[in-house]
Design an enzyme around this catalytic site. Structure first.
Site, short mmCIF file in Angstrom:
data_model
loop_
_atom_site.label_atom_id
_atom_site.label_comp_id
_atom_site.label_asym_id
_atom_site.label_seq_id
_atom_site.Cartn_x
_atom_site.Cartn_y
_atom_site.Cartn_z
N ASP A 195 6.08 -2.05 -1.80
CA ASP A 195 5.20 -2.59 -2.83
C ASP A 195 5.23 -1.62 -4.00
O ASP A 195 5.83 -0.56 -3.91
CB ASP A 195 3.79 -2.87 -2.31
CG ASP A 195 2.99 -1.61 -2.10
OD1 ASP A 195 3.62 -0.56 -1.94
OD2 ASP A 195 1.76 -1.68 -2.09
N LYS A 196 4.65 -2.01 -5.09
CA LYS A 196 4.86 -1.20 -6.29
C LYS A 196 3.67 -0.29 -6.59
O LYS A 196 3.78 0.92 -6.49
CB LYS A 196 5.16 -2.11 -7.48
CG LYS A 196 5.53 -1.35 -8.72
CD LYS A 196 5.75 -2.30 -9.90
CE LYS A 196 5.29 -1.67 -11.18
NZ LYS A 196 4.25 -2.40 -11.85
N THR A 197 2.54 -0.89 -6.91
CA THR A 197 1.42 -0.09 -7.39
C THR A 197 0.94 0.86 -6.30
O THR A 197 0.64 0.44 -5.20
CB THR A 197 0.28 -1.00 -7.85
OG1 THR A 197 0.81 -1.89 -8.81
CG2 THR A 197 -0.85 -0.20 -8.47
#
Lengths: 190, 265
Positions: free
Chosen positions: A154-156
């Site tokens: 995932d990114k954040t």
């Protein structure tokens, strides 16, 4: 809810269907690709050995039954019986037991242990700020790590530090902030 | 030309090294640009749910926000000299770069949620009689709610696309004047719905918010950088060199910038 006279309640996902029960199972033990392949090959070897023993024991019983009287000095058991067949089978089992390479497992384990140690020493995986090398907790899957094909992330908060900064704005058709940088490499993931 | 700013140095008022916004603000003439910049940063300083907290040791304000995006916007406004000072249950106090203190009464908040993708405040500046609805939200949601001609829309959309290619998160901020009757009606309706026992209370409220979040005037767009952790671009580049495929799960725009790389998902 206050103004209702009665309430219907339905219980779903109870007993063995509850999440906690579904998760209670032990996770499947992970087996590396190499070990899995080796087990397959060994099964084949095992079956082959059983076939060899089967045929050789049968041939042996047949031969001694015919020829024991000629070669009396060998004290061969000339009985063509099932008991004799079993004894012959076990004899060949002992004779061909080295077909199963038990030491292969040991050799593989040692190899993995050495690979793990090499990873622990790897300067490229050293993290200076924390003075830490790679920690190899289990050597079962070391050879698998080199064969990773996909990573999901995932990114954040994982790729990013979860720190936002106000960079630019567009007010009344004008952009304020750093100038747009068109010289960026574009990578297309497909 | 006299500098009208009181406390901090001029460089503080740059949007990331771009002094133009500062010059516009410092200009003694009331240009349309100046009004737009003023409105924009005032809105950023007013329209949010950030809580200020006074840190007695450092003797300055610290902001607490549930969403880091909002925090970035309020801090961005602060960099331009629009300081968010105080929040009470029904008002916020801000200080403009000129040193002028403004109190904004808040009559209602339309909260942010992941389906609405926008939040609004019904506000009135203390001492004036003009009510406003201030809205900020995701561009996809906001565009249909703006009163905007196609030419302007195209330019703004182009700005937003450029921001997105650089991997910045974009938001659109807008506002609209409301008259006192409208606000009274709205507050009455909200009160009624909230007090009712209707099972579709949420939907009714959302429908109500919808009516007011329409035909808004564009104030501006913001672009926020979600900063990468150290070494991420290098790591990903190495992994890709090694033939490893990477999937990133994100709710952001489908372009994702990493300093020297743009990764299109």
């Amino acid at each position: 809810m206050k103004n209702t006279k009665y309430v219907y309640g339905i219980a779903v996902y109870t007993g063995h269907n509850t999440k906690i029960m579904k998760n209670a199972k032990n996770p499947p033990s992970k087996v590396s690709g190499v070990l899995h392949r080796m087990n397959q090959i060994l099964t084949t070897v095992f079956i082959f050995q059983a076939l060899v023993n089967f045929t050789f024991a049968a041939a042996s019983v047949g031969w001694t039954g015919k020829n024991a009287s000629i070669h009396t000095y060998l004290h061969l058991n000339a009985d063509v019986t099932f008991g004799n067949y079993i004894v012959q089978y076990l004899t060949f089992l002992v004779a061909y037991s080295h077909l199963i390479p038990i030491s292969l497992y040991v050799a593989l384990e040692l190899l993995k242990l050495m690979q793990g140690t090499l990873m622990k020493w790897d300067q490229d995986m050293y993290y200076a700020p924390m003075d830490k090398y790679v920690n190899v907790k289990a050597s079962d899957l070391v050879e698998e790590i080199g064969q990773v094909e996909m990573i999901f992330s995932d990114k954040t908060g994982t790729l990013t530090a979860n720190e936002m900064e106000f960079k630019k704005c567009s007010i009344n058709l004008k952009v304020y902030g750093e100038n747009f940088n068109p010289d960026v490499n574009i990578i297309i993931l497909r | 030309m006299t500098l009208i700013f009181s406390k901090q140095g001029a460089e503080l008022y740059n949007v990331n090294g771009d002094p133009r916004a500062f010059h516009i603000l410092a200009s003694p003439y009331a240009t349309p640009d100046k009004k737009a910049v003023l409105d924009f940063f005032t809105l950023l300083a007013v329209c949010h749910t950030v809580m200020p907290e006074f840190d007695p040791i450092k003797n300055k304000l610290k902001y607490q926000a549930s969403s880091p995006d909002e925090l970035a916007l309020v801090e961005g406004a602060l960099k331009m000299g629009f300081e968010f000072l105080e929040r009470t249950a029904s008002a916020v106090k801000i200080r403009l770069p000129t040193g002028e203190l403004q109190a904004w009464e808040i009559f209602s908040e339309f909260p942010f949620d992941s389906t609405r993708k926008r939040m609004s405040l019904i506000v009135k500046r203390y001492g004036t009689e003009q009510y406003y609805i201030m809205t900020k939200g995701a561009d996809s949601i906001m565009f249909p709610r703006l009163t905007i001609d196609s030419q302007t829309s195209a330019i703004v959309q182009d700005h937003l696309d450029k921001f997105a290619i650089e991997g910045l998160r974009t938001l659109v901020v807008a506002q609209k004047p409301l008259d006192a009757n409208q606000v009274r009606d709205l507050l009455y309706c909200i009160e009624n719905v909230k007090a009712s026992n209707a099972p579709d209370k949420e939907d009714q409220l959302n429908a109500l918010y919808d009516i007011y979040e329409k035909e808004l005037a564009l104030v501006g767009c913001t672009a926020i950088e979600d900063k990468l952790q150290e070494g991420v671009p290098e790591t990903i580049a190495t992994l890709m060199e090694a033939g490893i495929r990477i999937w990133v799960l994100t709710g952001d725009k489908q372009v994702f910038y990493m300093r020297d790389y743009v990764i299109i998902l």
